[in-house]
Design a protein around this motif. Sequence first.
Motif, mmCIF file in Angstrom:
data_model
loop_
_atom_site.group_PDB
_atom_site.id
_atom_site.type_symbol
_atom_site.label_atom_id
_atom_site.label_comp_id
_atom_site.label_asym_id
_atom_site.label_seq_id
_atom_site.Cartn_x
_atom_site.Cartn_y
_atom_site.Cartn_z
ATOM 1 N N GLN A 158 85.471 27.651 49.466
ATOM 2 C CA GLN A 158 86.326 28.631 50.141
ATOM 3 C C GLN A 158 86.130 30.013 49.526
ATOM 4 O O GLN A 158 86.047 31.018 50.237
ATOM 5 C CB GLN A 158 87.793 28.221 50.017
ATOM 6 N N ARG A 159 86.049 30.069 48.202
ATOM 7 C CA ARG A 159 85.886 31.357 47.523
ATOM 8 C C ARG A 159 84.575 32.025 47.951
ATOM 9 O O ARG A 159 84.530 33.215 48.263
ATOM 10 C CB ARG A 159 85.911 31.143 46.015
ATOM 11 N N LEU A 160 83.490 31.238 47.968
ATOM 12 C CA LEU A 160 82.193 31.783 48.365
ATOM 13 C C LEU A 160 82.201 32.207 49.837
ATOM 14 O O LEU A 160 81.638 33.243 50.203
ATOM 15 C CB LEU A 160 81.095 30.743 48.124
ATOM 16 N N ALA A 161 82.828 31.377 50.687
ATOM 17 C CA ALA A 161 82.877 31.690 52.122
ATOM 18 C C ALA A 161 83.651 32.981 52.356
ATOM 19 O O ALA A 161 83.241 33.828 53.169
ATOM 20 C CB ALA A 161 83.512 30.540 52.892
ATOM 21 N N MET A 162 84.759 33.162 51.650
ATOM 22 C CA MET A 162 85.554 34.376 51.832
ATOM 23 C C MET A 162 84.793 35.599 51.339
ATOM 24 O O MET A 162 84.876 36.685 51.948
ATOM 25 C CB MET A 162 86.887 34.236 51.097
ATOM 26 N N ALA A 163 84.039 35.455 50.253
ATOM 27 C CA ALA A 163 83.225 36.577 49.769
ATOM 28 C C ALA A 163 82.167 36.954 50.799
ATOM 29 O O ALA A 163 81.907 38.146 51.040
ATOM 30 C CB ALA A 163 82.578 36.203 48.431
ATOM 31 N N ARG A 164 81.539 35.927 51.403
ATOM 32 C CA ARG A 164 80.527 36.204 52.451
ATOM 33 C C ARG A 164 81.164 36.921 53.635
ATOM 34 O O ARG A 164 80.580 37.858 54.209
ATOM 35 C CB ARG A 164 79.875 34.894 52.916
ATOM 36 N N ILE A 165 82.358 36.478 54.024
ATOM 37 C CA ILE A 165 83.040 37.087 55.175
ATOM 38 C C ILE A 165 83.393 38.542 54.873
ATOM 39 O O ILE A 165 83.220 39.435 55.720
ATOM 40 C CB ILE A 165 84.299 36.276 55.536
ATOM 41 N N HIS A 166 83.895 38.808 53.659
ATOM 42 C CA HIS A 166 84.242 40.187 53.294
ATOM 43 C C HIS A 166 83.016 41.085 53.319
ATOM 44 O O HIS A 166 83.075 42.239 53.783
ATOM 45 C CB HIS A 166 84.885 40.209 51.906
ATOM 46 N N LEU A 167 81.882 40.567 52.844
ATOM 47 C CA LEU A 167 80.649 41.350 52.874
ATOM 48 C C LEU A 167 80.216 41.619 54.313
ATOM 49 O O LEU A 167 79.830 42.749 54.654
ATOM 50 C CB LEU A 167 79.548 40.610 52.116
ATOM 51 N N ALA A 168 80.289 40.588 55.153
ATOM 52 C CA ALA A 168 79.888 40.759 56.554
ATOM 53 C C ALA A 168 80.784 41.770 57.255
ATOM 54 O O ALA A 168 80.312 42.601 58.047
ATOM 55 C CB ALA A 168 79.951 39.408 57.276
ATOM 56 N N GLU A 169 82.096 41.738 56.976
ATOM 57 C CA GLU A 169 83.008 42.684 57.608
ATOM 58 C C GLU A 169 82.745 44.107 57.137
ATOM 59 O O GLU A 169 82.895 45.071 57.893
ATOM 60 C CB GLU A 169 84.452 42.280 57.312
ATOM 61 N N ILE A 171 79.831 45.267 56.357
ATOM 62 C CA ILE A 171 78.569 45.713 56.962
ATOM 63 C C ILE A 171 78.732 45.982 58.449
ATOM 64 O O ILE A 171 78.257 46.998 58.972
ATOM 65 C CB ILE A 171 77.481 44.653 56.743
ATOM 66 N N ALA A 172 79.403 45.074 59.147
ATOM 67 C CA ALA A 172 79.448 45.153 60.617
ATOM 68 C C ALA A 172 80.850 44.879 61.128
ATOM 69 O O ALA A 172 81.051 44.082 62.037
ATOM 70 C CB ALA A 172 78.460 44.148 61.214
ATOM 71 N N GLY A 173 81.826 45.525 60.541
ATOM 72 C CA GLY A 173 83.209 45.311 60.961
ATOM 73 C C GLY A 173 83.538 46.050 62.245
ATOM 74 O O GLY A 173 82.890 45.880 63.267
ATOM 75 N N GLU A 174 84.532 46.922 62.187
ATOM 76 C CA GLU A 174 84.980 47.656 63.367
ATOM 77 C C GLU A 174 84.024 48.803 63.696
ATOM 78 O O GLU A 174 84.237 49.945 63.292
ATOM 79 C CB GLU A 174 86.400 48.175 63.144
ATOM 80 N N LEU A 175 82.958 48.476 64.410
ATOM 81 C CA LEU A 175 81.995 49.512 64.791
ATOM 82 C C LEU A 175 82.539 50.350 65.940
ATOM 83 O O LEU A 175 83.287 49.859 66.790
ATOM 84 C CB LEU A 175 80.682 48.860 65.215
ATOM 85 N N THR A 176 82.147 51.602 65.986
ATOM 86 C CA THR A 176 82.510 52.479 67.101
ATOM 87 C C THR A 176 81.451 52.351 68.189
ATOM 88 O O THR A 176 80.260 52.558 67.936
ATOM 89 C CB THR A 176 82.601 53.943 66.633
ATOM 90 N N LEU A 595 80.443 44.719 73.674
ATOM 91 C CA LEU A 595 79.400 45.515 73.038
ATOM 92 C C LEU A 595 79.568 45.547 71.522
ATOM 93 O O LEU A 595 78.582 45.462 70.776
ATOM 94 C CB LEU A 595 79.438 46.941 73.593
ATOM 95 N N ARG A 596 80.811 45.657 71.052
ATOM 96 C CA ARG A 596 81.037 45.697 69.600
ATOM 97 C C ARG A 596 80.563 44.401 68.953
ATOM 98 O O ARG A 596 79.927 44.417 67.898
ATOM 99 C CB ARG A 596 82.512 45.933 69.308
ATOM 100 N N ASN A 597 80.891 43.258 69.583
ATOM 101 C CA ASN A 597 80.459 41.974 69.029
ATOM 102 C C ASN A 597 78.941 41.869 68.993
ATOM 103 O O ASN A 597 78.352 41.397 68.013
ATOM 104 C CB ASN A 597 81.046 40.826 69.853
ATOM 105 N N ASP A 602 73.901 42.036 65.848
ATOM 106 C CA ASP A 602 72.554 42.582 65.642
ATOM 107 C C ASP A 602 72.440 43.236 64.265
ATOM 108 O O ASP A 602 71.453 43.039 63.545
ATOM 109 C CB ASP A 602 72.221 43.604 66.728
ATOM 110 N N LEU A 603 73.460 44.017 63.902
ATOM 111 C CA LEU A 603 73.427 44.706 62.622
ATOM 112 C C LEU A 603 73.427 43.714 61.460
ATOM 113 O O LEU A 603 72.662 43.859 60.499
ATOM 114 C CB LEU A 603 74.630 45.648 62.515
ATOM 115 N N LEU A 604 74.267 42.677 61.577
ATOM 116 C CA LEU A 604 74.353 41.691 60.510
ATOM 117 C C LEU A 604 73.049 40.892 60.399
ATOM 118 O O LEU A 604 72.583 40.597 59.292
ATOM 119 C CB LEU A 604 75.533 40.753 60.781
#
Length: 632
Positions: A158-169, A171-176, A595-597, A602-604
Motif C-alpha cells: 500500500q505504501r509503495l502504491a500510494m507513492a506511485r499514485i502521488h508521483l503520477a498525480e 506528473i499528470a494531475g489536473e491538466l489544463t 481530453l484531460r484523461n 499520454d503524458l504519463l
Amino acid sequence: MLRGMRKAGQSLVGKIIATILFGVLILSFAIWGIGDIFRASAPTTVAQVGDTEITIDQVRNAYNNELQRLGRQFRTVITPQQARAFGLDQQVLSTLVTEAVMAERARELGLSVSDQLVARSIMENPAFRGADGQFNRALFDQALRNASLSEAGFVQEQRLAMARIHLAEAIAGELTVPLAAREALHRYANERRTASYFVLTPQMAGEIPAPTEEQLQSFYNERKSAYQAPEYRAVSLMAVDAASLAKPESVSDADARQRYEQQKARYGTPERRTIQQITFSSPEEAEAAFNRIKEGATFDAIAAERNIAPQDLELGTFTRAEMVDPAVADAAFALEQGATSGPVAGRFGPVLVRVTQVQPEAVRPFEEVAGEVRAEIAQERARNEIDDLHDSIEDMRASARPLAEIAQEKGLTVVQVPAVDAQGLDKAGNPVDIPEREAVVRAAFASDIGVDNEALRRSGGGYVWYDVTGIEPAREKTLDEVRDQVATQWREDQIAQRLAEQARQLTERLQKGETIEAVAQEINAPVKAAADLTRNAPKDDLTAEAVGRIFSIPVGQAGNAANGADTRAVFRVTGATVPPFVTTTQEAQNIENQLRNGMSDDLLNQYIAQVRQELGVTINQQALRLATGGEI
C-alpha cells in the motif's frame, strides 16, 4: 574407448600418463574452481528495473491472480495456451515493470507516505468494511489470507502504491485542456452534414465474361491463404448424466404416489382466497364486533362505523403459503366463502377476517403426471450413482480399456465425431451435436492422439470422457476444391473494379463543375438527398463507410466510396453545420474530462518510457516462462 582406456591404465606407462593427467585436472580445478558445478540453479529474477528486482514469485502471483479474474469474468477456465495467445504473461510483466519504474523514481525523489496516511487508506477501503460501514478486522484478515499476504507485506505494498499514485498525480494531475482542443472534439462529435448522391449497382458494371482457366488460376494463387481448410479432429466421446442413467421403469407405483402426495402443489394450482380484514385495538372490541355480526350486523357496516374505506378492507388474493400472518391464514382458509371469522390474534393486533372469494385448487391427477414423477425420482437416484460410476470408469480407463469397450460393459453410448474444427463445426460448416460442445472441442484441440484425458464435468452434473482419434492438419484447398467459390469471387472482384473505375470517372466530372443530376441521368441512376448525417453512422441506403467518406471531404467537393459489399456511392457534400460550443454545459464538461484523461495518460506513458530508458530494464525470458508455466 572406455575398455581401451582401462587396458592402458594397467601398464606402467599408462599409470604414469594417468597420474600426469589427473595432476593437470586438479591444477585446472584449483585455477578455475568447481563452484559453478554445484551452484547451478534456476533463475529467480524475471526482470531488473534499476535497483529493483521483480522475482519469479511476484510474477507468478500476479499472473495467477489475473488468470483467476479472467476465469470469473468469462465463467470458464483459461488454459495456459489461451493465456499465452492473449499475451497475458507479457501484460502482467509490463504492469509489474511499470510499477517498479514508478517506485524507483519515487525512491530517487525521496517521496514517502506516512504511517498515518497508509493506515487511513486501509481503514477507509470499502473492501474491508462490514455491514455497519465500519472497518472490519475479520474481513481484512480474510482478504490477506486469500491473497497470501502478511499484514506487513500488505502495508508495504500500500505504501509503495500510494507513492506511485502521488508521483503520477504530480506528473499528470489536473491538466489544463486548451479551448481549441475542446472545440475541435465538439465539432468532431456534433457536426452534421448533408449530401446529394447516387448509387452504382452491379448491373451498371456491364456484362462480365466467364473467366479463363489462366485468370482463375492467377486469382486463386494470389489468394491461396483465403482458401484454407482448418484443422479437423476426430473425437470419440461418452457422456454420463442423471437423465442418461435414470431408469423410470424401476420406480415403484408406491414410491411415485408417495412423492406425488408430498409435492402435490407442483402439479397444479393451489387454492387461493380473496380476504378482507378489520383490525381492532383490543380483543374486547373485536369480540363485541363479532357478537354484533352474529346478531345481524354486516361486516361492511362494522367497517363503515370504524371509517374504513371499502378498498382498505382488502388484503388481497393469496394461497395459504403466501400469507405473512399464520394465524390469519389458518382462520381465512377454514372459512366458507362469504363467512366471517371470530376474533383472531393477528401479528398486528386482533382482527376479524372475511373470505369474499374462493378459487379451488386445480391439481392434475396422479395418472396424468405419473411419468414425470417416476422420471424425477429416477434422476435423483441416478445422481447419487454418478460419482461411483465415474470412479469405476476411471479405473477401467487406467487399465487402457477403450471407450467403446467401457460403454458396452456399462450400457452407455459412444458418440463418434468424424471431424470437428476448433469452432465446433463439421466439414459442412454446421455445429456438431455433442454434449458440452465448447468444452469438449476446446479440450480436444488441447490434447492429442493417444493421450489419457481427464473427464470433463457437465454443467448440469455428470461427466464427458473423450479421446482424440484422428487429426487432419490445416491445409490450403486446391483450386478444383474451391473452383466455384473462386469463380464467384473473381466475378465480384471484376464488378468492384469496374464500379470503382466508373465512380472515379464520374467523380472527376463532378469536380470539374458538372451537376450531379446531369451525371446521374446518363447512367439512369436516381439522385438522392441525405440530410442530418452523423459521422460514421449509416443513414438510409448509405453505409457507415460511405458516410465516413462524406465527412472526410470539404463542403462543395465530390467523392465516392464503397457502399456495402457490391455497390458504390458517388456524392457531393452540400453542407455542414455545427452547434455552438457552450463551455458551461454538461457535454462541454464531459469533453473536457475526456481530453484531460487522454492527455494525462499520454503524458504519463511518455514519462514512464523515458524513466524506463534511464533506469535500464532487463528481462529474463526463461524466468518469465518458469513463472507463467511456459515451456523452457
